[in-house]
Design a protein around this motif. Structure first.
Motif, PDB file in Angstrom:
ATOM      1  N   LEU A 110      47.654  53.422  72.462  1.00  0.00           N
ATOM      2  CA  LEU A 110      47.850  54.870  72.553  1.00  0.00           C
ATOM      3  C   LEU A 110      48.433  55.234  73.912  1.00  0.00           C
ATOM      4  CD1 LEU A 110      47.232  57.907  71.774  1.00  0.00           C
ATOM      5  CD2 LEU A 110      44.936  57.504  72.685  1.00  0.00           C
ATOM      6  N   TRP A 111      49.509  56.048  73.916  1.00  0.00           N
ATOM      7  CA  TRP A 111      50.107  56.549  75.148  1.00  0.00           C
ATOM      8  C   TRP A 111      49.898  58.067  75.228  1.00  0.00           C
ATOM      9  CZ3 TRP A 111      52.071  52.624  72.280  1.00  0.00           C
ATOM     10  CH2 TRP A 111      52.457  51.448  72.933  1.00  0.00           C
ATOM     11  N   VAL A 112      49.362  58.545  76.347  1.00  0.00           N
ATOM     12  CA  VAL A 112      49.049  59.965  76.546  1.00  0.00           C
ATOM     13  C   VAL A 112      49.802  60.468  77.777  1.00  0.00           C
ATOM     14  CG1 VAL A 112      47.190  61.608  77.012  1.00  0.00           C
ATOM     15  CG2 VAL A 112      46.775  59.671  75.517  1.00  0.00           C
ATOM     16  N   SER A 113      50.402  61.648  77.682  1.00  0.00           N
ATOM     17  CA  SER A 113      51.200  62.174  78.794  1.00  0.00           C
ATOM     18  C   SER A 113      50.371  62.281  80.071  1.00  0.00           C
ATOM     19  CB  SER A 113      51.783  63.543  78.426  1.00  0.00           C
ATOM     20  OG  SER A 113      50.758  64.503  78.242  1.00  0.00           O
ATOM     21  N   ASN A 114      50.915  61.770  81.172  1.00  0.00           N
ATOM     22  CA  ASN A 114      50.225  61.804  82.461  1.00  0.00           C
ATOM     23  C   ASN A 114      50.574  63.102  83.185  1.00  0.00           C
ATOM     24  OD1 ASN A 114      48.690  61.100  84.645  1.00  0.00           O
ATOM     25  ND2 ASN A 114      50.233  59.747  85.547  1.00  0.00           N
ATOM     26  N   ASP A 115      50.191  64.217  82.575  1.00  0.00           N
ATOM     27  CA  ASP A 115      50.332  65.528  83.195  1.00  0.00           C
ATOM     28  C   ASP A 115      49.075  66.316  82.868  1.00  0.00           C
ATOM     29  OD1 ASP A 115      50.612  66.312  80.530  1.00  0.00           O
ATOM     30  OD2 ASP A 115      52.782  66.544  80.659  1.00  0.00           O
ATOM     31  N   MET A 116      49.070  67.604  83.131  1.00  0.00           N
ATOM     32  CA  MET A 116      47.851  68.379  82.944  1.00  0.00           C
ATOM     33  C   MET A 116      47.591  68.762  81.487  1.00  0.00           C
ATOM     34  SD  MET A 116      47.582  70.742  86.385  1.00  0.00           S
ATOM     35  CE  MET A 116      49.239  71.429  86.254  1.00  0.00           C
ATOM     36  N   ASN A 117      48.518  68.399  80.576  1.00  0.00           N
ATOM     37  CA  ASN A 117      48.299  68.664  79.153  1.00  0.00           C
ATOM     38  C   ASN A 117      47.533  67.540  78.470  1.00  0.00           C
ATOM     39  OD1 ASN A 117      49.959  71.160  78.836  1.00  0.00           O
ATOM     40  ND2 ASN A 117      51.576  69.780  79.536  1.00  0.00           N
ATOM     41  N   ARG A 118      47.822  66.292  78.842  1.00  0.00           N
ATOM     42  CA  ARG A 118      47.201  65.111  78.241  1.00  0.00           C
ATOM     43  C   ARG A 118      47.351  65.094  76.716  1.00  0.00           C
ATOM     44  NH1 ARG A 118      47.770  64.352  82.815  1.00  0.00           N
ATOM     45  NH2 ARG A 118      46.234  63.674  84.354  1.00  0.00           N
ATOM     46  N   ILE A 119      48.589  65.156  76.258  1.00  0.00           N
ATOM     47  CA  ILE A 119      48.833  65.125  74.820  1.00  0.00           C
ATOM     48  C   ILE A 119      49.300  63.730  74.397  1.00  0.00           C
ATOM     49  CG2 ILE A 119      49.318  67.583  74.546  1.00  0.00           C
ATOM     50  CD1 ILE A 119      52.276  66.979  74.745  1.00  0.00           C
ATOM     51  N   PRO A 120      48.957  63.294  73.174  1.00  0.00           N
ATOM     52  CA  PRO A 120      49.447  61.993  72.689  1.00  0.00           C
ATOM     53  C   PRO A 120      50.972  62.016  72.574  1.00  0.00           C
ATOM     54  CG  PRO A 120      47.711  62.859  71.278  1.00  0.00           C
ATOM     55  CD  PRO A 120      48.134  63.977  72.166  1.00  0.00           C
ATOM     56  N   VAL A 121      51.592  60.965  73.043  1.00  0.00           N
ATOM     57  CA  VAL A 121      53.048  60.847  72.980  1.00  0.00           C
ATOM     58  C   VAL A 121      53.462  59.764  71.988  1.00  0.00           C
ATOM     59  CG1 VAL A 121      55.143  60.320  74.303  1.00  0.00           C
ATOM     60  CG2 VAL A 121      53.330  61.688  75.337  1.00  0.00           C
ATOM     61  N   ARG A 122      52.669  58.689  71.926  1.00  0.00           N
ATOM     62  CA  ARG A 122      52.995  57.594  71.003  1.00  0.00           C
ATOM     63  C   ARG A 122      51.736  56.809  70.649  1.00  0.00           C
ATOM     64  NH1 ARG A 122      57.922  54.377  72.913  1.00  0.00           N
ATOM     65  NH2 ARG A 122      58.883  56.214  71.955  1.00  0.00           N
ATOM     66  N   ILE A 123      51.698  56.307  69.408  1.00  0.00           N
ATOM     67  CA  ILE A 123      50.645  55.408  68.950  1.00  0.00           C
ATOM     68  C   ILE A 123      51.302  54.283  68.153  1.00  0.00           C
ATOM     69  CG2 ILE A 123      48.526  55.161  67.598  1.00  0.00           C
ATOM     70  CD1 ILE A 123      48.210  58.215  67.863  1.00  0.00           C
ATOM     71  N   LYS A 124      50.880  53.037  68.401  1.00  0.00           N
ATOM     72  CA  LYS A 124      51.380  51.900  67.634  1.00  0.00           C
ATOM     73  C   LYS A 124      50.202  51.102  67.106  1.00  0.00           C
ATOM     74  CE  LYS A 124      54.960  49.567  68.893  1.00  0.00           C
ATOM     75  NZ  LYS A 124      55.882  48.680  69.664  1.00  0.00           N
ATOM     76  N   ALA A 125      50.363  50.567  65.901  1.00  0.00           N
ATOM     77  CA  ALA A 125      49.319  49.752  65.297  1.00  0.00           C
ATOM     78  C   ALA A 125      49.952  48.531  64.637  1.00  0.00           C
ATOM     79  CB  ALA A 125      48.539  50.555  64.263  1.00  0.00           C
ATOM     80  N   ASP A 126      49.461  47.343  64.993  1.00  0.00           N
ATOM     81  CA  ASP A 126      49.847  46.112  64.306  1.00  0.00           C
ATOM     82  C   ASP A 126      48.863  45.886  63.174  1.00  0.00           C
ATOM     83  OD1 ASP A 126      51.993  45.540  66.020  1.00  0.00           O
ATOM     84  OD2 ASP A 126      50.613  44.699  67.510  1.00  0.00           O
ATOM     85  N   LEU A 127      49.377  45.897  61.954  1.00  0.00           N
ATOM     86  CA  LEU A 127      48.521  45.785  60.775  1.00  0.00           C
ATOM     87  C   LEU A 127      48.564  44.373  60.213  1.00  0.00           C
ATOM     88  CD1 LEU A 127      49.686  49.084  59.048  1.00  0.00           C
ATOM     89  CD2 LEU A 127      47.833  48.783  60.709  1.00  0.00           C
ATOM     90  N   ALA A 128      47.663  44.107  59.292  1.00  0.00           N
ATOM     91  CA  ALA A 128      47.670  42.811  58.622  1.00  0.00           C
ATOM     92  C   ALA A 128      49.004  42.601  57.912  1.00  0.00           C
ATOM     93  CB  ALA A 128      46.507  42.718  57.642  1.00  0.00           C
ATOM     94  N   VAL A 129      49.584  43.716  57.406  1.00  0.00           N
ATOM     95  CA  VAL A 129      50.914  43.679  56.805  1.00  0.00           C
ATOM     96  C   VAL A 129      51.739  44.804  57.405  1.00  0.00           C
ATOM     97  CG1 VAL A 129      52.256  43.839  54.678  1.00  0.00           C
ATOM     98  CG2 VAL A 129      50.005  42.742  54.640  1.00  0.00           C
ATOM     99  N   GLY A 130      52.723  44.467  58.242  1.00  0.00           N
ATOM    100  CA  GLY A 130      53.601  45.473  58.836  1.00  0.00           C
ATOM    101  C   GLY A 130      52.992  46.159  60.049  1.00  0.00           C
TER     102      GLY A 130
END
Length: 259
Positions: free
Chosen positions: A218-238
């Protein structure tokens, strides 16, 4: 698949660690995320925050919606709606609503928190039953947790490799212990430009869905909002990836390094 969707919903609704002397959000904030599965635009999710009241208590009311779109909806239809009413002063949740449809799997529940009795009443509308669940003053629901963490913690006190724990109640399975490990800072490219982020690794159970215990990032903006910017997941398939697609009504400036 429903486990994947629930974890992604949790993370998209989990902005983190604002400096507590600078409020991280305000009524009117709106966020939209695009979720990709491989080359497919699998779904989108939105978060809308407004002001409301419960029994004359001023609260924030947040609504989270997630749906599959286009070609992906032919194979796996998702239509989720989450709602939370939480105190404007201390962030305690008073009411949580979950209405889920995920490829035939459905859930329709409401949770009302009573801190005087240290109990939460969970109403399962689908199965026509009610359950009392013991809670404590620090428990959060899926959505209130996101906004509580944005104001409660100071990221400057967090050391690389340190983990954060939180107790959450958002299902009839009872209190869920959620853990995040801080990995440091990273600059990533987004549709808005380069953004400096705080990087976290949620610890999940390996097995049928995820490749390993640490398959989510999980990547969260390093500012005073702290909003999610990106999420990645490695799954069993894909693999799955979610990116911030649009935003409006932020309390603080969204810091973009360059276009």
């Amino acid at each position: 698949m429903k486990k994947i969707v629930t974890i992604f919903a949790l993370l998209l609704m989990m902005p983190l660690m604002a400096q507590n002397n600078h409020p991280a959000f305000k009524a009117g904030e709106w966020l939209k995320f695009r979720i990709h599965y491989g080359f497919l635009n699998a779904s989108y999710a939105t978060l809308q925050l407004s002001s409301d009241s419960i029994d004359s208590i001023p609260v924030y009311h947040v609504v989270g919606i997630g749906k599959t779109t286009g070609f992906a909806s032919i194979f796996f239809k998702i239509d989720n709606r989450f709602e939370s009413y939480f105190d404007k002063n201390d962030g305690k949740p008073y009411r949580f609503i979950r209405n889920t449809y995920e490829g035939g799997y459905t859930k329709d529940i409401e949770i009302d928190f009573d801190y005087n009795k240290k109990m939460a009443l969970l109403t399962d509308n689908k199965n026509s039953k009610k359950v009392d669940i013991p809670v404590h003053n620090e428990v959060q629901d899926l959505l209130s947790a996101a906004y509580q963490l944005r104001n409660k913690y100071n990221y400057q006190d967090l050391q690389k490799g340190e983990s954060l724990d939180m107790d959450m109640l958002f299902d009839d399975d009872g209190i869920f212990k959620f853990q995040l490990k801080f990995l440091g800072k990273e600059i990533i490219r987004t549709k808005f430009g380069k953004v400096e982020c705080l990087k976290f690794r949620p610890l999940v159970q390996s097995g049928r869905v995820f490749k390993e215990k640490e398959s989510l990032t999980l990547w969260v903006s390093n500012d005073m909002n702290r909003i999610p910017v990106r999420i990645k997941a490695d799954l069993a398939v894909g693999s799955l990836k979610a990116d911030l697609e649009a935003y409006n009504g932020l309390r603080n400036q969204f810091k973009i390094i360059m276009k």
